[in-house]
Design a protein around this motif. Structure first.
Motif, short mmCIF file in Angstrom:
data_model
loop_
_atom_site.label_atom_id
_atom_site.label_comp_id
_atom_site.label_asym_id
_atom_site.label_seq_id
_atom_site.Cartn_x
_atom_site.Cartn_y
_atom_site.Cartn_z
N ASP A 244 0.82 -1.21 0.00
CA ASP A 244 0.00 0.00 0.00
C ASP A 244 0.85 1.26 0.00
OD1 ASP A 244 -2.43 -1.23 -0.15
OD2 ASP A 244 -2.79 -1.24 2.01
N ARG A 245 2.11 1.13 -0.39
CA ARG A 245 3.01 2.28 -0.45
C ARG A 245 3.46 2.49 -1.90
NH1 ARG A 245 8.75 1.96 1.47
NH2 ARG A 245 9.52 3.94 0.73
N ILE A 246 3.29 3.71 -2.37
CA ILE A 246 3.68 4.09 -3.72
C ILE A 246 4.81 5.10 -3.62
CG2 ILE A 246 2.91 5.21 -5.86
CD1 ILE A 246 1.41 2.62 -5.38
N VAL A 247 5.86 4.92 -4.41
CA VAL A 247 6.96 5.88 -4.42
C VAL A 247 7.07 6.46 -5.83
CG1 VAL A 247 9.44 6.23 -4.12
CG2 VAL A 247 8.20 4.67 -2.60
N ILE A 248 7.03 7.79 -5.90
CA ILE A 248 7.15 8.51 -7.16
C ILE A 248 8.46 9.28 -7.13
CG2 ILE A 248 6.13 10.29 -8.62
CD1 ILE A 248 3.44 9.70 -7.06
N GLY A 249 9.37 8.91 -8.01
CA GLY A 249 10.62 9.65 -8.14
C GLY A 249 10.38 10.85 -9.06
N VAL A 250 10.77 12.03 -8.61
CA VAL A 250 10.52 13.25 -9.38
C VAL A 250 11.79 13.61 -10.15
CG1 VAL A 250 9.77 15.64 -9.30
CG2 VAL A 250 8.90 14.01 -7.62
N MET A 251 11.76 13.37 -11.45
CA MET A 251 12.90 13.72 -12.29
C MET A 251 12.90 15.22 -12.55
SD MET A 251 12.80 10.49 -14.92
CE MET A 251 13.92 11.29 -16.02
N ALA A 252 14.07 15.83 -12.59
CA ALA A 252 14.20 17.28 -12.83
C ALA A 252 13.32 18.06 -11.87
CB ALA A 252 13.90 17.62 -14.28
N ALA A 253 13.39 17.71 -10.60
CA ALA A 253 12.48 18.26 -9.59
C ALA A 253 12.53 19.79 -9.48
CB ALA A 253 12.80 17.65 -8.23
N ASP A 254 13.69 20.38 -9.67
CA ASP A 254 13.79 21.84 -9.52
C ASP A 254 13.02 22.58 -10.60
OD1 ASP A 254 15.27 21.71 -7.21
OD2 ASP A 254 17.18 21.65 -8.28
N SER A 255 12.71 21.89 -11.69
CA SER A 255 11.96 22.54 -12.77
C SER A 255 10.47 22.19 -12.74
CB SER A 255 12.55 22.16 -14.13
OG SER A 255 12.44 20.78 -14.33
N LYS A 256 10.05 21.46 -11.71
CA LYS A 256 8.64 21.07 -11.58
C LYS A 256 8.07 21.63 -10.30
CE LYS A 256 9.29 16.96 -14.29
NZ LYS A 256 9.42 15.52 -14.29
N GLN A 257 6.80 21.84 -10.30
CA GLN A 257 6.12 22.44 -9.14
C GLN A 257 5.21 21.48 -8.39
OE1 GLN A 257 6.68 25.72 -8.20
NE2 GLN A 257 8.27 25.63 -9.77
N TRP A 258 4.65 20.49 -9.06
CA TRP A 258 3.57 19.71 -8.47
C TRP A 258 3.94 19.07 -7.15
CZ3 TRP A 258 3.90 14.62 -7.29
CH2 TRP A 258 4.88 13.87 -7.93
N TRP A 259 5.14 18.56 -7.02
CA TRP A 259 5.54 17.83 -5.82
C TRP A 259 5.61 18.72 -4.58
CZ3 TRP A 259 10.00 19.30 -3.35
CH2 TRP A 259 10.89 20.06 -4.08
N ARG A 260 5.75 20.04 -4.80
CA ARG A 260 5.85 20.97 -3.66
C ARG A 260 4.55 21.03 -2.86
NH1 ARG A 260 10.66 23.81 -5.27
NH2 ARG A 260 10.98 23.44 -7.49
N ASN A 261 3.46 20.57 -3.45
CA ASN A 261 2.20 20.50 -2.72
C ASN A 261 2.24 19.47 -1.59
OD1 ASN A 261 0.18 22.27 -4.23
ND2 ASN A 261 1.20 21.15 -5.86
N PHE A 262 3.27 18.64 -1.56
CA PHE A 262 3.34 17.55 -0.60
C PHE A 262 4.52 17.67 0.36
CE2 PHE A 262 1.29 16.09 -4.50
CZ PHE A 262 0.02 15.88 -3.99
N THR A 263 5.14 18.87 0.42
CA THR A 263 6.24 19.07 1.36
C THR A 263 5.68 19.21 2.78
OG1 THR A 263 6.20 21.46 0.95
CG2 THR A 263 7.74 20.14 -0.37
N GLY A 264 6.56 19.19 3.75
CA GLY A 264 6.13 19.29 5.15
C GLY A 264 5.33 18.08 5.56
N ASP A 265 4.13 18.33 6.05
CA ASP A 265 3.25 17.24 6.50
C ASP A 265 2.59 16.49 5.35
OD1 ASP A 265 3.80 17.77 9.16
OD2 ASP A 265 2.09 19.13 9.38
N GLY A 266 2.78 16.98 4.12
CA GLY A 266 2.18 16.32 2.96
C GLY A 266 0.73 16.70 2.78
N GLY A 267 0.03 15.90 1.99
CA GLY A 267 -1.37 16.20 1.74
C GLY A 267 -2.06 15.08 0.99
#
Length: 115
Positions: free
Chosen positions: A59-82
């Motif tokens: 029940d655990r999914i891991v998404i590797g974010v390639m070129a993360a500094d040029s993408k924004q979507w993953w920032r919605n899940f920083t800190g406590d996540g969402g």
């Protein structure tokens, strides 16, 4: 480079990748490692969908974010996540809680699926 990832070309490529999931025979292979995620923008509240590659362990999914500094979507899940929804995973939409972390290997978003 950041503007490239927000370009119309990338939006079209994302639509094509999403559509290939529904092609008979090929779609089954693609769905093994590609899922469309749905989430709400942390500031705008806008609903977004984007295809991502993933690895799964139970029940655990891991998404590797390639070129993360040029993408924004993953920032919605920083800190406590969402909250996040993975569309058509296991033949149905699955919800969960996603948390983004940055480490030596880059940015990773880990999703714990709801029961």
């Amino acid at each position: 480079m950041a503007s490239f990832f927000r370009s119309p070309v990338v939006r079209v490529a994302n639509r094509i990748m999403t559509a290939t999931r529904d092609i008979p025979v090929v779609g089954g292979l693609i769905r093994r490692n590609l899922v469309v995620i749905r989430y709400h923008g942390r500031r705008s509240g806008t609903t977004y969908e984007t295809p991502v590659n993933f690895r799964r362990s139970g029940d655990r999914i891991v998404i590797g974010v390639m070129a993360a500094d040029s993408k924004q979507w993953w920032r919605n899940f920083t800190g406590d996540g969402g909250p996040i929804t993975l569309l058509d995973l296991d033949g149905r939409d699955r919800t969960g809680h996603a948390v983004a972390t940055r480490g030596d290997g880059g940015v990773r978003v880990t999703v714990q699926l709801d029961s």
